[in-house]
Design a protein around this motif. Structure first.
Motif, PDB file in Angstrom:
ATOM      1  N   PRO A   1      -0.885  -4.908  -4.574  1.00  0.00           N
ATOM      2  CA  PRO A   1      -1.513  -3.676  -3.967  1.00  0.00           C
ATOM      3  C   PRO A   1      -3.119  -4.346  -4.116  1.00  0.00           C
ATOM      4  O   PRO A   1      -3.550  -4.453  -5.607  1.00  0.00           O
ATOM      5  CB  PRO A   1      -1.236  -3.579  -5.535  1.00  0.00           C
ATOM      6  CG  PRO A   1       0.555  -3.447  -5.831  1.00  0.00           C
ATOM      7  CD  PRO A   1       0.022  -4.249  -5.284  1.00  0.00           C
TER       8      PRO A   1
ATOM      9  N   THR B   1       2.657   1.470  -0.297  1.00  0.00           N
ATOM     10  CA  THR B   1       2.828   1.036  -1.562  1.00  0.00           C
ATOM     11  C   THR B   1       2.149   0.010  -2.057  1.00  0.00           C
ATOM     12  O   THR B   1       1.344  -0.010  -3.081  1.00  0.00           O
ATOM     13  CB  THR B   1       3.819  -0.114  -1.070  1.00  0.00           C
ATOM     14  OG1 THR B   1       5.199   0.929  -1.016  1.00  0.00           O
ATOM     15  CG2 THR B   1       5.088  -0.800  -2.419  1.00  0.00           C
ATOM     16  N   TRP B   2       0.617  -0.311  -1.315  1.00  0.00           N
ATOM     17  CA  TRP B   2      -0.376  -1.304  -1.259  1.00  0.00           C
ATOM     18  C   TRP B   2      -1.293  -0.216  -1.749  1.00  0.00           C
ATOM     19  O   TRP B   2      -2.007  -0.807  -3.002  1.00  0.00           O
ATOM     20  CB  TRP B   2      -0.566  -1.891   0.424  1.00  0.00           C
ATOM     21  CG  TRP B   2      -1.824  -2.611   0.007  1.00  0.00           C
ATOM     22  CD1 TRP B   2      -1.760  -3.815  -0.673  1.00  0.00           C
ATOM     23  CD2 TRP B   2      -2.933  -2.082   0.247  1.00  0.00           C
ATOM     24  NE1 TRP B   2      -3.349  -3.942  -0.507  1.00  0.00           N
ATOM     25  CE2 TRP B   2      -4.272  -3.554  -0.208  1.00  0.00           C
ATOM     26  CE3 TRP B   2      -4.235  -0.759   0.215  1.00  0.00           C
ATOM     27  CZ2 TRP B   2      -5.438  -3.381  -0.279  1.00  0.00           C
ATOM     28  CZ3 TRP B   2      -5.561  -1.189  -0.006  1.00  0.00           C
ATOM     29  CH2 TRP B   2      -6.284  -1.977  -0.156  1.00  0.00           C
TER      30      TRP B   2
ATOM     31  N   GLY C   1       1.446   0.707  -5.893  1.00  0.00           N
ATOM     32  CA  GLY C   1       1.772   0.126  -6.275  1.00  0.00           C
ATOM     33  C   GLY C   1       1.284  -0.327  -7.565  1.00  0.00           C
ATOM     34  O   GLY C   1       2.731  -1.056  -8.411  1.00  0.00           O
TER      35      GLY C   1
ATOM     36  N   HIS D   1       5.373  -6.587  -4.841  1.00  0.00           N
ATOM     37  CA  HIS D   1       6.376  -5.332  -4.116  1.00  0.00           C
ATOM     38  C   HIS D   1       7.509  -6.085  -3.039  1.00  0.00           C
ATOM     39  O   HIS D   1       6.698  -6.308  -1.731  1.00  0.00           O
ATOM     40  CB  HIS D   1       5.882  -3.676  -3.304  1.00  0.00           C
ATOM     41  CG  HIS D   1       5.574  -3.534  -4.546  1.00  0.00           C
ATOM     42  ND1 HIS D   1       5.867  -2.484  -5.938  1.00  0.00           N
ATOM     43  CD2 HIS D   1       3.994  -3.766  -5.544  1.00  0.00           C
ATOM     44  CE1 HIS D   1       4.665  -2.491  -6.913  1.00  0.00           C
ATOM     45  NE2 HIS D   1       3.983  -2.474  -6.936  1.00  0.00           N
TER      46      HIS D   1
ATOM     47  N   GLY E   1      12.356   0.680  -0.058  1.00  0.00           N
ATOM     48  CA  GLY E   1      11.299   1.295   0.631  1.00  0.00           C
ATOM     49  C   GLY E   1      11.500   1.745   2.361  1.00  0.00           C
ATOM     50  O   GLY E   1      11.787   3.272   2.299  1.00  0.00           O
TER      51      GLY E   1
ATOM     52  N   SER F   1      11.079  -1.181  -8.227  1.00  0.00           N
ATOM     53  CA  SER F   1       9.520  -0.653  -7.167  1.00  0.00           C
ATOM     54  C   SER F   1       9.745   0.514  -6.463  1.00  0.00           C
ATOM     55  O   SER F   1      10.242   1.190  -5.284  1.00  0.00           O
ATOM     56  CB  SER F   1       9.257  -1.389  -5.811  1.00  0.00           C
ATOM     57  OG  SER F   1       8.086  -0.414  -5.165  1.00  0.00           O
TER      58      SER F   1
ATOM     59  N   GLN G   1       7.791   2.978  -6.510  1.00  0.00           N
ATOM     60  CA  GLN G   1       6.278   3.471  -5.835  1.00  0.00           C
ATOM     61  C   GLN G   1       6.616   3.097  -4.065  1.00  0.00           C
ATOM     62  O   GLN G   1       6.214   3.149  -3.204  1.00  0.00           O
ATOM     63  CB  GLN G   1       5.337   2.467  -5.713  1.00  0.00           C
ATOM     64  CG  GLN G   1       4.447   2.573  -7.346  1.00  0.00           C
ATOM     65  CD  GLN G   1       5.626   1.442  -8.561  1.00  0.00           C
ATOM     66  OE1 GLN G   1       6.499   0.579  -7.758  1.00  0.00           O
ATOM     67  NE2 GLN G   1       4.367   1.241  -9.218  1.00  0.00           N
ATOM     68  N   GLY G   2       7.570   1.847  -3.595  1.00  0.00           N
ATOM     69  CA  GLY G   2       8.164   1.740  -2.683  1.00  0.00           C
ATOM     70  C   GLY G   2       9.003   2.681  -2.036  1.00  0.00           C
ATOM     71  O   GLY G   2       8.553   3.118  -0.935  1.00  0.00           O
ATOM     72  N   HIS G   3       9.558   2.732  -3.468  1.00  0.00           N
ATOM     73  CA  HIS G   3      10.517   4.178  -2.638  1.00  0.00           C
ATOM     74  C   HIS G   3      10.048   5.653  -2.357  1.00  0.00           C
ATOM     75  O   HIS G   3      10.196   6.276  -1.146  1.00  0.00           O
ATOM     76  CB  HIS G   3      11.464   4.328  -3.600  1.00  0.00           C
ATOM     77  CG  HIS G   3      12.225   2.964  -4.390  1.00  0.00           C
ATOM     78  ND1 HIS G   3      13.352   2.828  -5.592  1.00  0.00           N
ATOM     79  CD2 HIS G   3      12.237   1.771  -3.669  1.00  0.00           C
ATOM     80  CE1 HIS G   3      13.631   1.410  -5.570  1.00  0.00           C
ATOM     81  NE2 HIS G   3      13.206   1.069  -4.516  1.00  0.00           N
TER      82      HIS G   3
ATOM     83  N   CYS H   1       6.851   6.063  -0.963  1.00  0.00           N
ATOM     84  CA  CYS H   1       5.985   5.803  -0.215  1.00  0.00           C
ATOM     85  C   CYS H   1       7.057   5.946   1.029  1.00  0.00           C
ATOM     86  O   CYS H   1       6.567   6.169   2.233  1.00  0.00           O
ATOM     87  CB  CYS H   1       4.742   4.379  -0.131  1.00  0.00           C
ATOM     88  SG  CYS H   1       4.012   4.892  -1.439  1.00  0.00           S
TER      89      CYS H   1
END
Length: 225
Positions: free
Chosen positions: A55, A114-115, A118, A134, A139, A186, A188-190, A192
């Motif tokens: 990120p 995610t970037w 994250g 990540h 995701g 992650s 955050q990945g989920h 997004c």
């Protein structure tokens, strides 16, 4: 070349493969690719895993393209295999072109999200956020999941609504994975990926939404006397 009675014989039409078979082969091939990549990664000391999404780092942007193809270990990949096969196959039933476009939207938009976020919730060391990396197809899976759940409500097609309800009933509990939890997972990945799945469903349901709008009766303007 002529047929009986002197008429030109029509060339034989090739048998077209059923859409479900093409979709199934596409998804199985994608998952098989994940296993090939993980096998190579394992024998090379997991050097590929460094190519995930880091990120807010410029050189971490390239991870948007590679992260869904990489997994931390075999257990990570196996955990993603079942949902990827089932949800990916159901995605193809809406049409292979829609599957490809939806996957591209989820892949890129979810990865970019995610970037951006994250590092939220990442631990700090001496006031500096610990670098996160990540990786994984989860995701993408979350994006497929939310796409399937909401797509039918955008298109208003009964069978797609039924698919969405069934998917929600079976896999809905994993949506809790979008909430902050254990460091190393992650969320955050989920999150997004799930948001990108809703966006993809809205964008790709455009033809049905426009057709529905055209069928609506136009009310004549009211004139007050």
């Amino acid at each position: 070349m002529t047929g009986t009675g002197g008429h030109s014989a029509l060339p034989a039409q090739p048998n077209k493969r059923p859409a479900w078979l093409v979709g199934g082969l596409t998804v199985v091939s994608f998952v098989a690719l994940l296993y090939v990549i993980e096998a190579y990664d394992s024998v090379t000391g997991h050097q590929l895993d460094r190519n995930g999404i880091r990120p807010l780092e410029t050189d971490g942007l390239s991870g948007i393209l590679f992260a869904p193809l990489l997994h931390s270990n075999w257990e990570h990949l196996v955990a993603n295999t079942g949902p990827a096969l089932v949800l990916g196959f159901l995605m193809t039933l809406a049409g292979l072109s829609r599957f490809i476009f939806a996957t591209a939207i989820i892949w890129i938009v979810g990865g970019f999200g995610t970037w951006l976020i994250g590092n939220i919730g990442a631990p700090t060391y001496n006031g500096v956020v610990v670098e996160t990396n990540h990786i994984g197809a989860s995701g993408l899976i979350f994006g497929w999941l939310t796409f399937l759940i909401v797509f039918g409500f955008f298109t208003r097609k009964v069978w797609e609504i039924v698919v969405g309800v069934v998917v929600l009933f079976i896999y809905g509990s994993i949506l809790l994975g979008v909430l902050p939890g254990t460091f190393g997972v992650s969320w955050q990945g989920h999150l997004c990926g799930a948001a990108a799945g809703v966006l993809a469903a809205y964008l790709l349901s455009g033809p049905e939404r426009k057709a529905r709008a055209l069928r609506r009766p136009v009310r004549p303007p009211q004139l007050n006397s």
